[in-house]
Write a protein that holds these residues in place. Structure first.
Motif, PDB file in Angstrom:
ATOM      1  N   CYS A   1      47.121  51.171  39.707  1.00  0.00           N
ATOM      2  CA  CYS A   1      47.049  50.189  38.623  1.00  0.00           C
ATOM      3  C   CYS A   1      47.689  50.715  37.344  1.00  0.00           C
ATOM      4  N   LEU A   2      47.411  51.962  37.004  1.00  0.00           N
ATOM      5  CA  LEU A   2      48.007  52.526  35.797  1.00  0.00           C
ATOM      6  C   LEU A   2      49.519  52.635  35.930  1.00  0.00           C
ATOM      7  N   ASP A   3      49.969  53.100  37.049  1.00  0.00           N
ATOM      8  CA  ASP A   3      51.409  53.242  37.278  1.00  0.00           C
ATOM      9  C   ASP A   3      52.119  51.902  37.106  1.00  0.00           C
ATOM     10  N   VAL A   4      51.632  50.897  37.803  1.00  0.00           N
ATOM     11  CA  VAL A   4      52.293  49.594  37.788  1.00  0.00           C
ATOM     12  C   VAL A   4      52.154  48.928  36.423  1.00  0.00           C
ATOM     13  N   THR A   5      50.989  49.043  35.816  1.00  0.00           N
ATOM     14  CA  THR A   5      50.778  48.427  34.499  1.00  0.00           C
ATOM     15  C   THR A   5      51.716  49.017  33.458  1.00  0.00           C
ATOM     16  N   LEU A   6      51.852  50.335  33.451  1.00  0.00           N
ATOM     17  CA  LEU A   6      52.716  50.979  32.457  1.00  0.00           C
ATOM     18  C   LEU A   6      54.176  50.612  32.674  1.00  0.00           C
ATOM     19  N   ARG A   7      54.582  50.521  33.930  1.00  0.00           N
ATOM     20  CA  ARG A   7      55.970  50.115  34.187  1.00  0.00           C
ATOM     21  C   ARG A   7      56.196  48.641  33.853  1.00  0.00           C
ATOM     22  N   THR A   8      55.161  47.826  34.042  1.00  0.00           N
ATOM     23  CA  THR A   8      55.283  46.401  33.710  1.00  0.00           C
ATOM     24  C   THR A   8      55.406  46.186  32.212  1.00  0.00           C
ATOM     25  N   MET A   9      54.659  46.967  31.439  1.00  0.00           N
ATOM     26  CA  MET A   9      54.668  46.772  29.989  1.00  0.00           C
ATOM     27  C   MET A   9      55.751  47.585  29.289  1.00  0.00           C
ATOM     28  N   ALA A  10      56.457  48.443  30.004  1.00  0.00           N
ATOM     29  CA  ALA A  10      57.452  49.328  29.385  1.00  0.00           C
ATOM     30  C   ALA A  10      58.529  48.576  28.591  1.00  0.00           C
ATOM     31  N   PRO A  11      59.032  47.430  29.043  1.00  0.00           N
ATOM     32  CA  PRO A  11      60.047  46.740  28.231  1.00  0.00           C
ATOM     33  C   PRO A  11      59.517  46.244  26.891  1.00  0.00           C
ATOM     34  N   ILE A  12      58.200  45.993  26.803  1.00  0.00           N
ATOM     35  CA  ILE A  12      57.640  45.408  25.589  1.00  0.00           C
ATOM     36  C   ILE A  12      57.035  46.467  24.677  1.00  0.00           C
ATOM     37  N   ALA A  13      56.311  47.417  25.255  1.00  0.00           N
ATOM     38  CA  ALA A  13      55.688  48.494  24.468  1.00  0.00           C
ATOM     39  C   ALA A  13      56.185  49.840  24.993  1.00  0.00           C
ATOM     40  N   PRO A  14      57.452  50.167  24.724  1.00  0.00           N
ATOM     41  CA  PRO A  14      58.074  51.326  25.377  1.00  0.00           C
ATOM     42  C   PRO A  14      57.520  52.677  24.954  1.00  0.00           C
ATOM     43  N   TYR A  15      57.124  52.816  23.696  1.00  0.00           N
ATOM     44  CA  TYR A  15      56.628  54.119  23.245  1.00  0.00           C
ATOM     45  C   TYR A  15      55.338  54.479  23.986  1.00  0.00           C
ATOM     46  N   LEU A  16      54.385  53.583  23.982  1.00  0.00           N
ATOM     47  CA  LEU A  16      53.116  53.829  24.656  1.00  0.00           C
ATOM     48  C   LEU A  16      53.325  54.036  26.143  1.00  0.00           C
ATOM     49  N   ALA A  17      54.131  53.187  26.769  1.00  0.00           N
ATOM     50  CA  ALA A  17      54.333  53.266  28.211  1.00  0.00           C
ATOM     51  C   ALA A  17      54.970  54.597  28.611  1.00  0.00           C
ATOM     52  N   ASP A  18      56.013  55.003  27.886  1.00  0.00           N
ATOM     53  CA  ASP A  18      56.679  56.271  28.228  1.00  0.00           C
ATOM     54  C   ASP A  18      55.754  57.464  27.998  1.00  0.00           C
ATOM     55  N   GLU A  19      55.033  57.461  26.884  1.00  0.00           N
ATOM     56  CA  GLU A  19      54.161  58.595  26.580  1.00  0.00           C
ATOM     57  C   GLU A  19      53.032  58.719  27.595  1.00  0.00           C
ATOM     58  N   LEU A  20      52.354  57.620  27.892  1.00  0.00           N
ATOM     59  CA  LEU A  20      51.241  57.673  28.838  1.00  0.00           C
ATOM     60  C   LEU A  20      51.718  58.033  30.234  1.00  0.00           C
ATOM     61  N   TYR A  21      52.860  57.471  30.640  1.00  0.00           N
ATOM     62  CA  TYR A  21      53.357  57.767  31.987  1.00  0.00           C
ATOM     63  C   TYR A  21      53.709  59.249  32.106  1.00  0.00           C
ATOM     64  N   ALA A  22      54.326  59.794  31.061  1.00  0.00           N
ATOM     65  CA  ALA A  22      54.656  61.220  31.094  1.00  0.00           C
ATOM     66  C   ALA A  22      53.391  62.070  31.156  1.00  0.00           C
ATOM     67  N   GLN A  23      52.392  61.707  30.355  1.00  0.00           N
ATOM     68  CA  GLN A  23      51.131  62.450  30.349  1.00  0.00           C
ATOM     69  C   GLN A  23      50.445  62.384  31.713  1.00  0.00           C
ATOM     70  N   LEU A  24      50.417  61.193  32.302  1.00  0.00           N
ATOM     71  CA  LEU A  24      49.724  61.010  33.579  1.00  0.00           C
ATOM     72  C   LEU A  24      50.461  61.673  34.730  1.00  0.00           C
ATOM     73  N   SER A  25      51.779  61.513  34.770  1.00  0.00           N
ATOM     74  CA  SER A  25      52.526  62.113  35.888  1.00  0.00           C
ATOM     75  C   SER A  25      52.490  63.636  35.823  1.00  0.00           C
ATOM     76  N   HIS A  26      52.298  64.179  34.613  1.00  0.00           N
ATOM     77  CA  HIS A  26      52.167  65.627  34.450  1.00  0.00           C
ATOM     78  C   HIS A  26      50.856  66.121  35.063  1.00  0.00           C
ATOM     79  N   ARG A  27      49.850  65.260  35.057  1.00  0.00           N
ATOM     80  CA  ARG A  27      48.518  65.641  35.523  1.00  0.00           C
ATOM     81  C   ARG A  27      48.199  65.124  36.918  1.00  0.00           C
ATOM     82  N   ILE A  28      48.935  64.113  37.378  1.00  0.00           N
ATOM     83  CA  ILE A  28      48.649  63.502  38.679  1.00  0.00           C
ATOM     84  C   ILE A  28      49.900  63.631  39.539  1.00  0.00           C
TER      85      ILE A  28
END
Length: 976
Positions: free
Chosen positions: A763-790
């Motif tokens: 859910c987090l993966d898909v949600t962040l990619r879905t919202m990336a065109p609209i809220a790119p800063y948050l989406a990129d930062e959270l995805y980087a943080q999560l993929s670093h840990r997961i």
């Protein structure tokens, strides 16, 4: 399916992997408690710029090309620009993530009149000099310095906002490259006899001493006498009146009375017109009247254009100062006399009034008419007054030698393109405007009497006997053409005028691609995929791009036009300097105090941007709208707010408070991510688990979100994308799913916990990619943080290189049956919560008994009893069939639809008594209110005398009271 898509893209770590997800708790030290806007924005702006993610891909033939409507270099960007950027960037990022090669091209517009006026105001305010004091060369140097300063600010604003523009293709509408295209376009159109020079009526601003385009004319409506300030007049000038005066008939003592809203123009009258069928005047057609100031007779003519209901039905004809009258004069071969010059003063043709300012002359004319006993009534009159939007001056319609584009033929092609569907206008409501404008189009005046702009590539060439205008690419080419045509020794001088800014802007779709050369960019990206802009410039820019594009390239410059509404404040008022409600994007993203807002306004006043009135209005609006300033919201929150607006509406209302709400939404996603990481920390050895019903439900809703978002992007309904994101994140993922997973996650290292974690990550993966065109800063930062840990999450340097979730990948998760089942669980939980809150029962002090009719429902509630218990905040849950029901004592009761009942059992006998009394009192009060309403509506004369809307309102109130009483009666306490 999603897995196969990942496999095709050769991702190393995928969801189907049984790779153990190792979570190192020390990594959580740099995962901040909340979303740190400033830090994240600076970090990702640098990454995007450094790695050139905005450059078009060379590995695909699928292109999406779009042009950023060039901001004027008059000043910095406002929220209207932010709306355009938010829309276009969302589309650009979506197409980029879908694997297409995206060319989103930035640029700036020299904005001839607007910039020249702004710099003149600045120079007058700061240095006390005019452009005439400086001279053309020095003034243009000052304008260039202004342009460079504003261009740098605008560029920083766009980059800060996250706009993924391809800066390597940046353009400026007065660059050498673009100037070449402008010259070539002018020459080719002239060679095809589509550009000509002629004396004709134009919109003239006396303050600017220039013709201006229709878009720079504002119409002020007045309903009666109105005093207005006019530049260069010490006293206010009266408008909103119609004046009657009379001409004496030739060889008669009779008078012919006419009516006008502009008495001063009667000095240029050359005829009086009446309708040929007007019985009042038909006997006068062909005779003459005496003009008292010109001291000559002028004819009475018949023409069907005359509106018999206007004034007296007889109208004065002043062809040099009115579009309609000019046409009438040409039709009837009438004399044309200029009586107002380019400074707004009366010409020598005005005889005794020569040299007077036009509105001073108006009063003198009225006085003289009164002295001659031919002045009639002066009455209040509803009218529209044309004003120059740049200078505030009253527009004069003057007869001037100007360059024009013959629009009739090229406009027909633009009309046909929309009619046959090759050009799509979205929303289609604007098609009728398109047809109306183009079917009634006048030839386009493209001359401007300015210093800042593209000099017209036309040269006045003369020998000793004659002179002619030569259109050429250079002075040498003009000389060569002149020698062939005139022979002998040639004197040559380039036209001092410059081109209308809209002419150069109309070439942008192809000029930015390298036209007139067939460059690689031209062949690859032209025509543009779409044009997105505000509907208010549909004619001034869009139509002209289509007309010139089809004529000069043989193709439509784009096949889709997306039009957004006019940005207004929360009250629905258009944002403008004159109203004082313009908002700078940085004041929202960074936050600002009321004092700082007012200081900004004062600085604009001190540099000539604001007038004294505009300063005062801005300070008043700041105090009204932002008494506590504006809190820091960040770019993501602003983008989400702008993208939440239905851009296809005629007006788009913006409320700053929504940005604050969207900042909370961003933080909600941040906290949800921390929740997932905490769950993983407690289950460090988790492997892929089997999803249970709650997991299947959220995955089904995830699939719905992905499908809806893609469809919305395709249909350009970006507000729908933000709506489904919030629906999923707020109301389904956070409010329900996260709460529902807590019991399962508490069972460490269980299959249920593993299934939850696997689903949470999806859910987090898909949600962040879905919202990336609209809220790119948050989406990129959270995805980087999560993929670093997961480690099971795919890793990207930026989500701009990630695939956008596709509907096909998630169809397998869509399960309507599971969604229907979970809706039943939600209703049980909601009803139980309502019983607890409405009766002020402390959480986790009661037990719920659910009585159902079907075995299927019983099995559903029993298998999910832990979820229902946890989310309802009760001690426990018992589920029974109606046929097995035993007496339930010490309880309150409610129904859920027709197939289910809930009994909330309380252990505290004293509490039960209090609760029963409270319910009884509430029922009693409601019954009293209902009784009064019944008595009122049953009173004699009510049905026949009371208005229908009152009767309807009271009937609705009675129904609502009956339902509430019935509901409370069902809740009555059942004691042992």
């Amino acid at each position: 399916m999603f897995v196969s898509r990942i496999d095709r893209l050769s991702f190393i770590r995928i969801y189907s992997s049984t790779y153990c997800c190792r979570f190192y708790s020390q990594c959580d030290n740099d995962f901040s408690a909340t979303y740190n806007v400033d830090k994240v924005q600076e970090k990702w702006s640098n990454i995007w710029k450094k790695d050139k993610y905005s450059s078009p891909k060379t590995s695909t033939n699928h292109h999406f090309s779009i042009l950023l409507p060039p901001p004027n270099v008059t000043g910095i960007l406002h929220l209207g620009h932010s709306l355009t950027v938010a829309i276009q960037d969302s589309l650009a990022r979506w197409y980029r993530m879908k694997g297409q090669s995206v060319a989103w091209i930035p640029g700036m517009d020299h904005a001839g009149i607007a910039t020249q006026v702004m710099v003149e105001k600045y120079l007058q305010k700061i240095k006390g000099v005019s452009r005439h004091d400086l001279g053309r060369e020095e003034f243009l140097l000052q304008v260039n310095n202004w342009k460079d300063t504003k261009k740098d600010v605008i560029t920083r604003q766009l980059q800060s906002f996250g706009a993924s523009l391809d800066w390597s293709r940046e353009y400026f509408t007065m660059s050498e490259k673009h100037s070449r295209a402008v010259t070539e376009a002018f020459v080719r159109l002239a060679e095809r006899e589509l550009i000509y020079r002629e004396k004709s009526i134009v919109n003239w601003s006396p303050s600017l001493r220039s013709a201006i385009s229709d878009i720079e004319v504002e119409f002020l409506s007045v309903t009666g006498k109105t005093e207005l300030e006019v530049p260069n007049y010490q006293e206010k000038v009266s408008f909103g009146q119609i004046t009657e005066f009379s001409y004496r008939l030739k060889d008669s003592d009779h008078l012919l009375t006419v009516a006008t809203t502009r008495p001063e123009t009667m000095l240029g009258d050359v005829a009086v017109a009446v309708h040929p069928d007007d019985e009042r005047y038909c006997h006068l057609i062909g005779s003459h009247v005496w003009h008292p100031f010109r001291e000559t007779f002028i004819p009475i003519i018949a023409d069907s254009f005359v509106d018999r209901s206007f004034g007296t039905g007889a109208v004065k004809i002043t062809p040099a100062h009115d579009y309609t009258d000019f046409g009438v004069a040409k039709k009837h071969n009438l004399e044309i006399i200029d009586v107002i010059d380019e400074h707004g003063n009366m010409t020598s043709a005005a005889k005794p009034f020569s040299g007077l300012p036009r509105f001073v002359a108006r009063e003198r004319v009225l006085t003289e008419l009164a002295n001659r006993n031919v002045l009639g009534l002066i009455k209040d009159y509803s009218m529209t007054i044309p004003k120059c939007s740049r200078s505030g001056d009253i527009i004069e319609y003057l007869l001037k030698d100007q360059w024009f584009v013959n629009c009739k033929e090229i406009s027909n092609r633009a009309i046909e393109a929309v009619k046959n569907g090759t050009l799509k206008i979205d929303p289609p409501i604007h098609e009728q405007t398109w047809y109306k404008w183009l079917e009634n189009i006048r030839d386009w005046c493209i001359s401007r009497q300015l210093w800042w702009g593209h000099r017209i590539p036309a040269y006045l060439c003369s020998n000793d006997k004659e002179s002619t205008w030569i259109v050429a690419r250079s002075e040498n080419e003009a000389l060569s053409k002149a020698r062939e045509k005139l022979g002998g020794s040639i004197k040559i001088k380039q036209d001092e005028d410059v081109l209308d800014t809209w002419f150069s802007s109309a070439l942008l779709p192809f000029s930015v691609m390298g036209w007139p050369d067939r460059t690689d960019d031209y062949q690859r990206f032209y025509p543009l995929s779409m044009l997105e802009t505000g509907h208010d410039i549909l004619f001034f820019w869009v139509a002209r791009m289509v007309m010139l594009g089809t004529e000069l390239t043989g193709e439509l410059p784009f096949k889709e036009v997306l039009l957004h509404g006019i940005l207004c404040d929360k009250r629905g008022k258009k944002m403008s300097k004159s109203l004082g409600n313009v908002i700078t994007p940085e004041n929202i993203t960074r936050g600002v105090t009321l004092q700082d807002l007012n200081d900004q306004a004062k600085q604009n006043y001190e540099t000539g941007v604001f007038s004294q009135k505009e300063l005062q209005r801005t300070e008043d609006m700041n105090a009204e709208m932002f008494p506590n300033g504006i809190p820091e919201c960040g770019n993501d929150a602003l983008r989400l707010t702008l993208c939440s607006l239905n851009i296809k509406s005629h007006n788009v209302n913006f409320d700053v408070s929504e940005c604050v709400t969207n900042k909370l939404f961003c933080n909600k996603i941040w906290q949800a991510s921390k929740f997932v990481l905490t769950g993983i920390e407690k289950n460090p050895d988790f492997v892929k688990g089997c999803p249970n019903m709650i997991d299947k439900w959220i995955l089904s809703r995830l699939a719905w979100m992905v499908a809806t978002a893609n469809e919305a992007f395709s249909e350009r309904n970006i507000h729908v994308v933000t709506r489904v994101l919030k629906q999923f994140v707020y109301h389904e993922f956070c409010d329900w799913y996260l709460e529902a997973t807590k019991p399962g996650l508490a069972d460490v290292n269980s299959k249920i916990a593993f299934g939850h974690l696997d689903t949470l990550i999806k859910c987090l993966d898909v949600t962040l990619r879905t919202m990336a065109p609209i809220a790119p800063y948050l989406a990129d930062e959270l995805y980087a943080q999560l993929s670093h840990r997961i480690p099971s999450l795919p890793s990207f340097d930026s989500l701009m290189e990630a695939p956008y979730p596709a509907e096909m990948e998630f169809q397998v998760f869509r399960d309507q049956n599971v969604e229907e089942k979970f809706e039943k669980i939600k209703k049980i939980v909601s009803s139980t919560r309502s019983l607890i809150s409405s009766n002020r029962i402390r959480p986790r002090t009661s037990e719920a008994h659910v009585i159902v009719r079907s075995q299927e429902d019983a099995d559903l509630y029993r298998s999910n009893s832990k979820i229902i218990t946890a989310m309802s905040k009760i001690l426990g849950l018992k589920v029974s069939l109606e046929t097995d029901q035993n007496n339930i004592d010490n309880c309150i009761f409610d129904t859920v639809g027709t197939d289910c009942s809930i009994y909330l059992v309380l252990k505290d006998a004293k509490k039960m008594v209090e609760l029963g009394d409270r319910i009884e009192n509430k029922i009693s009060n409601l019954e009293k209110r209902l009784k009064k309403l019944i008595e009122k509506t049953s009173a004699p004369g009510f049905i026949t005398g009371a208005p229908i809307d009152v009767q309807k309102s009271l009937a609705e109130k009675k129904d609502a009271l009956r339902k509430e009483i019935e509901k409370l009666s069902q809740m009555k306490v059942k004691n042992t």
